[in-house]
Design a protein around this motif. Structure first.
Motif, PDB file in Angstrom:
ATOM      1  N   ALA A   1       0.819  -1.218   0.000  1.00 19.84           N
ATOM      2  CA  ALA A   1       0.000   0.000   0.000  1.00 19.84           C
ATOM      3  C   ALA A   1       0.849   1.262   0.000  1.00 19.84           C
ATOM      4  CB  ALA A   1      -0.937  -0.007   1.205  1.00 19.84           C
ATOM      5  N   GLU A   2       2.010   1.225   0.666  1.00 16.11           N
ATOM      6  CA  GLU A   2       2.829   2.439   0.734  1.00 16.11           C
ATOM      7  C   GLU A   2       3.383   2.824  -0.630  1.00 16.11           C
ATOM      8  OE1 GLU A   2       7.222   0.599   2.002  1.00 16.11           O
ATOM      9  OE2 GLU A   2       6.045   1.762   3.447  1.00 16.11           O
ATOM     10  N   ARG A   3       3.376   1.880  -1.564  1.00 15.74           N
ATOM     11  CA  ARG A   3       3.786   2.173  -2.944  1.00 15.74           C
ATOM     12  C   ARG A   3       2.591   2.548  -3.812  1.00 15.74           C
ATOM     13  NH1 ARG A   3       7.461  -1.355  -0.883  1.00 15.74           N
ATOM     14  NH2 ARG A   3       9.613  -1.291  -1.645  1.00 15.74           N
ATOM     15  N   LYS A   4       1.430   2.670  -3.164  1.00 11.77           N
ATOM     16  CA  LYS A   4       0.185   3.092  -3.839  1.00 11.77           C
ATOM     17  C   LYS A   4      -0.206   2.137  -4.958  1.00 11.77           C
ATOM     18  CE  LYS A   4       0.888   7.929  -2.623  1.00 11.77           C
ATOM     19  NZ  LYS A   4       1.032   9.320  -3.070  1.00 11.77           N
ATOM     20  N   ILE A   5       0.009   0.849  -4.722  1.00 13.30           N
ATOM     21  CA  ILE A   5      -0.371  -0.197  -5.673  1.00 13.30           C
ATOM     22  C   ILE A   5      -1.784  -0.674  -5.342  1.00 13.30           C
ATOM     23  CG2 ILE A   5       0.163  -2.530  -6.501  1.00 13.30           C
ATOM     24  CD1 ILE A   5       3.098  -1.971  -5.653  1.00 13.30           C
ATOM     25  N   PRO A   6      -2.692  -0.735  -6.312  1.00  7.95           N
ATOM     26  CA  PRO A   6      -4.043  -1.262  -6.045  1.00  7.95           C
ATOM     27  C   PRO A   6      -3.976  -2.690  -5.521  1.00  7.95           C
ATOM     28  CG  PRO A   6      -3.930  -0.226  -8.206  1.00  7.95           C
ATOM     29  CD  PRO A   6      -2.520  -0.332  -7.714  1.00  7.95           C
ATOM     30  N   ILE A   7      -4.760  -2.978  -4.480  1.00 10.87           N
ATOM     31  CA  ILE A   7      -4.744  -4.301  -3.847  1.00 10.87           C
ATOM     32  C   ILE A   7      -6.128  -4.925  -3.911  1.00 10.87           C
ATOM     33  CG2 ILE A   7      -4.330  -5.580  -1.705  1.00 10.87           C
ATOM     34  CD1 ILE A   7      -2.488  -3.292  -0.817  1.00 10.87           C
ATOM     35  N   LEU A   8      -6.156  -6.198  -4.275  1.00 13.41           N
ATOM     36  CA  LEU A   8      -7.372  -7.001  -4.180  1.00 13.41           C
ATOM     37  C   LEU A   8      -7.065  -8.193  -3.282  1.00 13.41           C
ATOM     38  CD1 LEU A   8     -10.273  -7.746  -5.098  1.00 13.41           C
ATOM     39  CD2 LEU A   8      -9.229  -9.030  -6.982  1.00 13.41           C
ATOM     40  N   CYS A   9      -7.812  -8.326  -2.181  1.00 18.25           N
ATOM     41  CA  CYS A   9      -7.642  -9.489  -1.307  1.00 18.25           C
ATOM     42  C   CYS A   9      -8.522 -10.623  -1.829  1.00 18.25           C
ATOM     43  CB  CYS A   9      -8.019  -9.150   0.132  1.00 18.25           C
ATOM     44  SG  CYS A   9      -6.666  -8.416   1.062  1.00 18.25           S
ATOM     45  N   VAL A  10      -7.910 -11.778  -1.982  1.00 14.85           N
ATOM     46  CA  VAL A  10      -8.631 -12.959  -2.454  1.00 14.85           C
ATOM     47  C   VAL A  10      -8.792 -13.909  -1.264  1.00 14.85           C
ATOM     48  CG1 VAL A  10      -8.671 -14.868  -4.080  1.00 14.85           C
ATOM     49  CG2 VAL A  10      -7.598 -12.698  -4.735  1.00 14.85           C
TER      50      VAL A  10
END
Length: 401
Positions: free
Chosen positions: A117-126
């Protein structure tokens, strides 16, 4: 559908799967790729090195799926595997964090979600393996508290692939604040002159990648494109009925082109365009100011994102070092790194980075952040050359006007 095998890796959306060992990352990669990309086993630590596979996901386009080793790996080899998994974050555009439905310990997951998140990358939790445990409220609550989207899937080939893909598409950066190579510098119908010297660094029978990508974008924009070597620029300008709106040249011939370019033409370079396309142009501009303070006690790191054999007249090992020595003195210390070997293990006075045509924008931005965090100025080949040749203020740096 495009030929995804011919799309450069740097132009693909990189989707990486992160999670503990046996969380189901490899199974999901295989489902999404619709083929067996990664070995699936009940044995902990089956995936040791990152495994990549090119796929096409509509409407995102060409993508690279990356399976990683579990970030809970153990032992000395496990530490090395975790380090490689950590390096994958630097080239990730979309992160899929895979959590099995029966997971009880979320310490590592929270730690890695923060790293991503600190790199501002979109995250999807599966939330995986829901056929084994349907009560996933605890996991859902944790995910929601982090404002992260999630999707629930089964481990027994009952995955709703359409729903899975839709979630990935929803968080995809494609189309959001999309950065292009030439931006608003060139529009439909504009005349553009490309000056592309073909020297020992250009692959035999081919143009170098930044030139190819720029040409393709200009053709897609329906621009009128003329391509010449630096020996033919004067002749080309004489034959054109009017001055081209934009002239793009190689950094090595900046000064020569500037002296010949019509005053009404906008002048920039492939390297400067890629500085904006792949990196942070304003940070590069600021970093170039550090060149004025270099002296014989300074240490400069020259970084290339790809690996290739060094040739006579090489820009990284010959041209730029010669310019630095002329500017700061013969005894200035110059170090080099190539490929993924980007480690700031000492205090450098300046980092000069290549255009980054072979890597993703995320990778370059990650390197810029590393420099900023350590208080090390960073600039780009083209901007550094323009600075040292005294024409930086005369060259268009931004492509948004």
């Amino acid at each position: 559908m495009s030929n995804l095998n011919s799309t450069p890796s740097a132009n693909r959306v990189h989707i990486a799967f992160f999670g503990k060992r046996n969380s189901g990352k490899s199974s999901l990669v295989n489902v999404l790729a619709n083929q067996e990309v990664s070995i699936v086993s009940d044995v902990l630590g089956t995936t040791t090195d990152p495994v990549s596979k090119s796929v096409e996901i509509f409407p995102i386009g060409p993508c690279t799926l990356i399976d990683t080793a579990g970030f809970d790996d153990e032992g000395e080899l496990g530490k090395l595997r975790i380090e490689k998994t950590l390096n994958v974050i630097n080239k990730t555009d979309i992160a899929l964090v895979v959590i099995p439905s029966d997971e009880k310990d979320f310490g590592l997951y929270n730690e890695w979600i923060e790293k991503i998140a600190e790199r501002k990358i979109p995250i999807l939790c599966v939330i995986n393996k829901i056929d084994l445990n349907s009560d996933t409220k605890q996991i859902e609550d944790i995910v929601k508290r982090n404002n992260i989207e999630f999707v629930k899937v089964s481990s027994i080939e009952k995955i709703n692939i359409d729903k899975f893909l839709q979630k990935i598409i929803e968080i995809s950066p494609t189309g959001k604040d999309e950065v292009t190579i030439t931006g608003k510098l060139a529009c439909e119908g504009d005349s553009v002159l490309l000056v592309a010297p073909q020297d020992s660094e250009a692959p035999k029978g081919r143009l170098i990648l930044p030139q190819v990508q720029t040409i393709r974008e200009l053709l897609d924009k329906n621009c009128v494109v003329t391509i010449v070597t630096d020996e033919k620029i004067k002749e080309a300008l004489e034959k054109l009925q009017e001055a081209p709106k934009l002239i793009i040249c190689d950094s090595k011939v900046f000064k020569k082109v500037y002296e010949l370019a019509p005053k009404e033409s906008i002048l920039t370079s492939f390297s400067i365009l890629f500085a904006n396309y792949k990196g942070d142009i304003k940070e590069y501009e600021k970093g170039a100011d550090a060149i004025d303070n270099l002296n014989e006690n300074s240490t400069v790191l020259i970084a290339e994102s790809c690996s290739h054999t060094t040739l006579d007249g090489d820009i990284a090992t010959v041209k730029i070092p010669n310019m630095l020595r002329k500017k700061a003195g013969e005894n200035i210390k110059i170090e080099y790194c190539k490929g993924n070997d980007f480690k700031l293990d000492k205090k450098y006075d300046l980092v000069i980075h290549c255009g980054g045509c072979m890597v993703t924008r995320g990778q370059i931005l990650s390197r810029i952040k590393m420099c900023k965090d350590r208080g090390i100025p960073i600039t780009n080949y083209g901007i550094a050359i323009a600075k040292m040749t005294g024409i930086l203020k005369m060259v268009r740096l931004h492509n948004d006007k």
